[in-house]
Design an enzyme around this catalytic site. Sequence first.
Site, PDB file in Angstrom:
ATOM      1  N   CYS A  45     -22.481 -51.314 -28.661  1.00 37.74           N
ATOM      2  CA  CYS A  45     -23.093 -51.691 -29.938  1.00 37.74           C
ATOM      3  C   CYS A  45     -24.042 -52.875 -29.703  1.00 37.74           C
ATOM      4  O   CYS A  45     -23.647 -53.891 -29.124  1.00 37.74           O
ATOM      5  CB  CYS A  45     -22.020 -52.116 -30.944  1.00 37.74           C
ATOM      6  SG  CYS A  45     -22.760 -52.805 -32.446  1.00 37.74           S
ATOM      7  N   GLN A  54     -29.201 -43.068  -8.743  1.00 34.21           N
ATOM      8  CA  GLN A  54     -30.125 -43.409  -9.836  1.00 34.21           C
ATOM      9  C   GLN A  54     -29.716 -42.641 -11.092  1.00 34.21           C
ATOM     10  O   GLN A  54     -30.251 -42.873 -12.169  1.00 34.21           O
ATOM     11  CB  GLN A  54     -31.562 -43.034  -9.471  1.00 34.21           C
ATOM     12  CG  GLN A  54     -32.067 -43.700  -8.213  1.00 34.21           C
ATOM     13  CD  GLN A  54     -33.390 -43.101  -7.764  1.00 34.21           C
ATOM     14  OE1 GLN A  54     -34.472 -43.483  -8.226  1.00 34.21           O
ATOM     15  NE2 GLN A  54     -33.288 -42.126  -6.857  1.00 34.21           N
ATOM     16  N   HIS A  68     -28.869 -47.304 -12.285  1.00 33.19           N
ATOM     17  CA  HIS A  68     -29.554 -47.185 -13.581  1.00 33.19           C
ATOM     18  C   HIS A  68     -28.542 -47.083 -14.720  1.00 33.19           C
ATOM     19  O   HIS A  68     -28.890 -46.676 -15.826  1.00 33.19           O
ATOM     20  CB  HIS A  68     -30.506 -45.980 -13.602  1.00 33.19           C
ATOM     21  CG  HIS A  68     -31.667 -46.162 -12.669  1.00 33.19           C
ATOM     22  ND1 HIS A  68     -32.446 -45.109 -12.235  1.00 33.19           N
ATOM     23  CD2 HIS A  68     -32.164 -47.266 -12.054  1.00 33.19           C
ATOM     24  CE1 HIS A  68     -33.389 -45.566 -11.418  1.00 33.19           C
ATOM     25  NE2 HIS A  68     -33.225 -46.864 -11.275  1.00 33.19           N
ATOM     26  N   ALA A  80     -29.689 -29.254  -2.815  1.00 29.71           N
ATOM     27  CA  ALA A  80     -28.563 -30.105  -2.421  1.00 29.71           C
ATOM     28  C   ALA A  80     -27.252 -29.336  -2.458  1.00 29.71           C
ATOM     29  O   ALA A  80     -26.388 -29.505  -1.592  1.00 29.71           O
ATOM     30  CB  ALA A  80     -28.502 -31.310  -3.356  1.00 29.71           C
ATOM     31  N   SER A  83     -37.546 -38.300  -6.011  1.00 30.56           N
ATOM     32  CA  SER A  83     -38.992 -38.323  -5.729  1.00 30.56           C
ATOM     33  C   SER A  83     -39.396 -39.663  -5.126  1.00 30.56           C
ATOM     34  O   SER A  83     -40.540 -39.862  -4.735  1.00 30.56           O
ATOM     35  CB  SER A  83     -39.764 -38.111  -7.036  1.00 30.56           C
ATOM     36  OG  SER A  83     -39.451 -39.170  -7.950  1.00 30.56           O
ATOM     37  N   ARG A 100     -31.224 -38.201 -25.453  1.00 31.35           N
ATOM     38  CA  ARG A 100     -29.969 -38.436 -24.740  1.00 31.35           C
ATOM     39  C   ARG A 100     -28.729 -38.127 -25.579  1.00 31.35           C
ATOM     40  O   ARG A 100     -27.630 -38.050 -25.046  1.00 31.35           O
ATOM     41  CB  ARG A 100     -29.890 -39.898 -24.257  1.00 31.35           C
ATOM     42  CG  ARG A 100     -30.881 -40.213 -23.146  1.00 31.35           C
ATOM     43  CD  ARG A 100     -30.623 -39.338 -21.961  1.00 31.35           C
ATOM     44  NE  ARG A 100     -31.495 -39.630 -20.821  1.00 31.35           N
ATOM     45  CZ  ARG A 100     -31.675 -38.768 -19.834  1.00 31.35           C
ATOM     46  NH1 ARG A 100     -31.101 -37.580 -19.883  1.00 31.35           N
ATOM     47  NH2 ARG A 100     -32.455 -39.080 -18.821  1.00 31.35           N
ATOM     48  N   CYS A 142     -22.371 -55.966 -32.152  1.00 31.56           N
ATOM     49  CA  CYS A 142     -21.140 -56.718 -31.844  1.00 31.56           C
ATOM     50  C   CYS A 142     -20.660 -56.523 -30.407  1.00 31.56           C
ATOM     51  O   CYS A 142     -19.688 -57.149 -29.982  1.00 31.56           O
ATOM     52  CB  CYS A 142     -20.030 -56.275 -32.809  1.00 31.56           C
ATOM     53  SG  CYS A 142     -19.468 -54.571 -32.516  1.00 31.56           S
TER      54      CYS A 142
HETATM   55  N1  APR Z   1     -31.880 -30.085  -4.590  1.00 33.59           N
HETATM   56  C1  APR Z   1     -32.493 -31.142  -3.995  1.00 33.59           C
HETATM   57  N2  APR Z   1     -33.576 -31.757  -4.509  1.00 33.59           N
HETATM   58  C2  APR Z   1     -34.048 -31.283  -5.678  1.00 33.59           C
HETATM   59  C3  APR Z   1     -33.462 -30.189  -6.372  1.00 33.59           C
HETATM   60  C4  APR Z   1     -32.328 -29.593  -5.775  1.00 33.59           C
HETATM   61  N3  APR Z   1     -31.701 -28.536  -6.343  1.00 33.59           N
HETATM   62  N4  APR Z   1     -34.181 -29.965  -7.514  1.00 33.59           N
HETATM   63  C5  APR Z   1     -35.159 -30.895  -7.541  1.00 33.59           C
HETATM   64  N5  APR Z   1     -35.095 -31.681  -6.439  1.00 33.59           N
HETATM   65  C6  APR Z   1     -35.921 -32.841  -6.093  1.00 33.59           C
HETATM   66  C7  APR Z   1     -37.367 -32.763  -6.516  1.00 33.59           C
HETATM   67  O1  APR Z   1     -38.134 -32.148  -5.480  1.00 33.59           O
HETATM   68  C8  APR Z   1     -37.722 -34.250  -6.683  1.00 33.59           C
HETATM   69  O2  APR Z   1     -38.158 -34.812  -5.440  1.00 33.59           O
HETATM   70  O3  APR Z   1     -35.376 -33.939  -6.812  1.00 33.59           O
HETATM   71  C9  APR Z   1     -36.399 -34.910  -7.069  1.00 33.59           C
HETATM   72  C10 APR Z   1     -36.318 -35.301  -8.528  1.00 33.59           C
HETATM   73  O4  APR Z   1     -37.262 -36.323  -8.729  1.00 33.59           O
HETATM   74  P1  APR Z   1     -37.312 -37.030 -10.160  1.00 33.59           P
HETATM   75  O5  APR Z   1     -37.300 -35.987 -11.219  1.00 33.59           O
HETATM   76  O6  APR Z   1     -38.449 -38.024 -10.116  1.00 33.59           O
HETATM   77  O7  APR Z   1     -35.920 -37.811 -10.275  1.00 33.59           O
HETATM   78  P2  APR Z   1     -35.539 -39.206  -9.626  1.00 33.59           P
HETATM   79  O8  APR Z   1     -36.184 -39.362  -8.285  1.00 33.59           O
HETATM   80  O9  APR Z   1     -34.072 -39.319  -9.702  1.00 33.59           O
HETATM   81  O10 APR Z   1     -36.184 -40.262 -10.664  1.00 33.59           O
HETATM   82  C11 APR Z   1     -35.893 -41.627 -10.437  1.00 33.59           C
HETATM   83  O11 APR Z   1     -36.962 -42.210 -12.505  1.00 33.59           O
HETATM   84  O12 APR Z   1     -37.357 -41.950 -14.756  1.00 33.59           O
HETATM   85  C12 APR Z   1     -36.606 -42.619 -13.830  1.00 33.59           C
HETATM   86  O13 APR Z   1     -34.538 -43.511 -14.349  1.00 33.59           O
HETATM   87  C13 APR Z   1     -35.153 -42.307 -14.015  1.00 33.59           C
HETATM   88  O14 APR Z   1     -33.441 -42.381 -12.326  1.00 33.59           O
HETATM   89  C14 APR Z   1     -34.699 -41.815 -12.654  1.00 33.59           C
HETATM   90  C15 APR Z   1     -35.787 -42.346 -11.735  1.00 33.59           C
END
Ligand code: APR
Length: 243
Positions: A127, A101, A119, A228, A188, A67, A130
Amino acid sequence: MGSICEAVAELILRQQPCVALTGAGISAESGIPTFRSKGGLWEKFDPTVYASIDVFRQDPSKYWSIRGEFIRNYDAYQPNSGHRALAELERMGLLRHVITQNIDGLHRKAGSQNVTEIHGSLREILCTGCGREYQAPHIPEGMPPRCACGGVLKPNTVLFGESLPPHALETAWRESGASGVMLVIGTSAMVQPAASLPFIAREHGAAVVEVNIEKAFSNADYFLEGRAGTVLPELVSEVRKKS
Ligand code: APR
């Protein structure tokens, strides 16, 4: 997709209030890797090692190694047309809240006002000693970066094993339960409690619309297939035509 897009535009106008739940997919076109779709962060880094609070307490450099770059280049990351479309919908008075998220802060950068970051965000870094707050990208050098007091810095994000900020969760539940339409964008839908929000919306009579490049959410009423950054501007222009 025209007809589904038109139907969803009608729905947004007719079944207010509308809320959005977003995930990493909406930021993919801003160059930020997702977690689970191909090339995702968790394919390269095991989240139980790199994003768990227990490991962070033992070895904070693991989390900082995935990060630190984002935080030090925070200002370089820009919202895309998907984020901007949601900000426009809010300005039109047709999107009451964005529940995200994502920890990248791009909804706020795009101009959305009513945003709940369930999230947390990489924008604020605290910190652990402190409690002093730093703002990205202005953090001391070093791996892991340390506060002037010597304490290890931790971004204000929710790591696996940590609970969500209570106020954010309460707002997310309330907005989901009060919605007439929920747009579920780029997620997802695998991580709780975010994945339950569309079910809460449905239980209270909302229509659920998924925007994704592949179907991820089991029982959406409408599925707008595509990126999107393409689908959301089309949807907003349909709404504008009909309003
Ligand atoms: N437009 C729309 N959807 C998209 C695009 C795009 N350009 N690119 C990818 N995706 C979709 C994928 O098909 C998938 O369903 O976005 C989703 C991403 O899924 P993840 O990678 O699992 O992300 P997310 O659902 O935000 O994860 C949730 O998991 O690890 C934790 O804290 C982390 O906030 C995160 C949480």
